[in-house]
Each structure stands twice: as structure tokens, then as C-alpha cells.
Scaffold this motif. Sequence first.
Motif, mmCIF file in Angstrom:
data_model
loop_
_atom_site.group_PDB
_atom_site.id
_atom_site.type_symbol
_atom_site.label_atom_id
_atom_site.label_comp_id
_atom_site.label_asym_id
_atom_site.label_seq_id
_atom_site.Cartn_x
_atom_site.Cartn_y
_atom_site.Cartn_z
ATOM 1 N N LYS A 4 0.825 -1.204 0.000
ATOM 2 C CA LYS A 4 0.000 0.000 0.000
ATOM 3 C C LYS A 4 0.862 1.258 0.000
ATOM 4 O O LYS A 4 2.002 1.241 0.458
ATOM 5 N N ARG A 5 0.298 2.328 -0.530
ATOM 6 C CA ARG A 5 0.953 3.637 -0.462
ATOM 7 C C ARG A 5 0.965 4.018 1.009
ATOM 8 O O ARG A 5 -0.039 3.853 1.713
ATOM 9 N N ASP A 6 2.089 4.503 1.488
ATOM 10 C CA ASP A 6 2.260 4.738 2.924
ATOM 11 C C ASP A 6 2.559 6.207 3.178
ATOM 12 O O ASP A 6 3.313 6.830 2.429
ATOM 13 N N ASP A 7 2.012 6.749 4.263
ATOM 14 C CA ASP A 7 2.247 8.151 4.606
ATOM 15 C C ASP A 7 3.427 8.333 5.557
ATOM 16 O O ASP A 7 3.703 9.447 6.008
ATOM 17 N N PHE A 47 7.124 8.589 -3.957
ATOM 18 C CA PHE A 47 5.990 7.674 -3.855
ATOM 19 C C PHE A 47 6.468 6.516 -2.982
ATOM 20 O O PHE A 47 7.259 5.692 -3.435
ATOM 21 N N TYR A 49 5.913 3.126 -0.494
ATOM 22 C CA TYR A 49 5.017 1.980 -0.304
ATOM 23 C C TYR A 49 5.540 1.079 0.798
ATOM 24 O O TYR A 49 6.750 0.962 1.012
ATOM 25 N N ALA A 62 10.388 2.824 -2.397
ATOM 26 C CA ALA A 62 9.834 4.048 -2.948
ATOM 27 C C ALA A 62 10.453 4.328 -4.313
ATOM 28 O O ALA A 62 11.435 3.703 -4.698
ATOM 29 N N GLU A 98 3.839 0.737 -10.666
ATOM 30 C CA GLU A 98 3.365 2.057 -10.244
ATOM 31 C C GLU A 98 4.109 3.174 -10.971
ATOM 32 O O GLU A 98 3.500 4.176 -11.367
#
Length: 151
Positions: A4-7, A47, A49, A62, A98
Amino acid sequence: MQIKRDDLSGPEIAALLEAHLADFAPHSPPESRHALDLSALRHPDIFFYSVWEAGELLGCGAFKRLDATHAELKSMRTDAQHLRRGVARALLTHLIDEARAAGFERLSLETGSAAHFDPAHRLYAAFGFETCGPFGDYVEDPYSVFMTRRL
């Protein structure tokens, strides 16, 4: 495995990235270490992940926008407890997909040249990355290996 995309807000990510940075220390001098810390990874051109399974962090990676068509892999790391389970392969496949979906045409990377990094060199070569010269702001460095591939 879930990617998942992670913050970058979770403590698990912070700990894994600290381990990532510490792992390089014995293999190259500070001026030859190009891994990004947690705050640098929060840049809007990155980006990031993470890979999870049953609530446990398995790895991260990333890519960073260098220009409109070129991105750089950053912070590829598998947690030591999950090595040789396919985490890096799954993550690299995801990052390539991605980056391609984001419109990039080339993906490059910098990694260490010491024997410690041989598994990474083999992984990247298996995914079609080829050795190249420095790109972006990098310069020739005996502690670095540069690789690239078209998407």
C-alpha cells in the motif's frame, strides 16, 4: 502480502528505516551514503510503499521523480525477519508497475558496491536493470553502483 501507499507516519516504518540507514554504516563512508531519512522521504516527489501481512510490516520501498520521464528507486528494504520470502520481488514488481502507471519511462537506482549489496545487485539484474553511469545529481563513486532500465 498487501502493498500500500504509505504516509510514513507509523512507528514500524520509522524503525525499519532506521535499521535501513544503520545497515549501510559499515559499508561506505558518510559522503557515499545516499539513503533518505524519514523526513526526506516525505517529499511530494516521492511515492513510498509498504508491504504488510497479518498486521506486520515486511518491507518498504519508494521511487522519486527525477523529471517527467525518469524516476529513481529509493529505500528498498525487507525486514530481517522476512528475508527470502519474496517480499523484495513483490515490492519491486509493484514499484515498477506504479512508476510505469505514473508515466515514467525510465527507472534508475543507486546502491552500494560492497559484497554486502550483492543480493540487491542480483535482484535488480533479474528485473532487467543494467549497470549505468551516474544519473541525476550523482557522481562517480567507488562505493556506488548505478543501474537503470526502461519501463
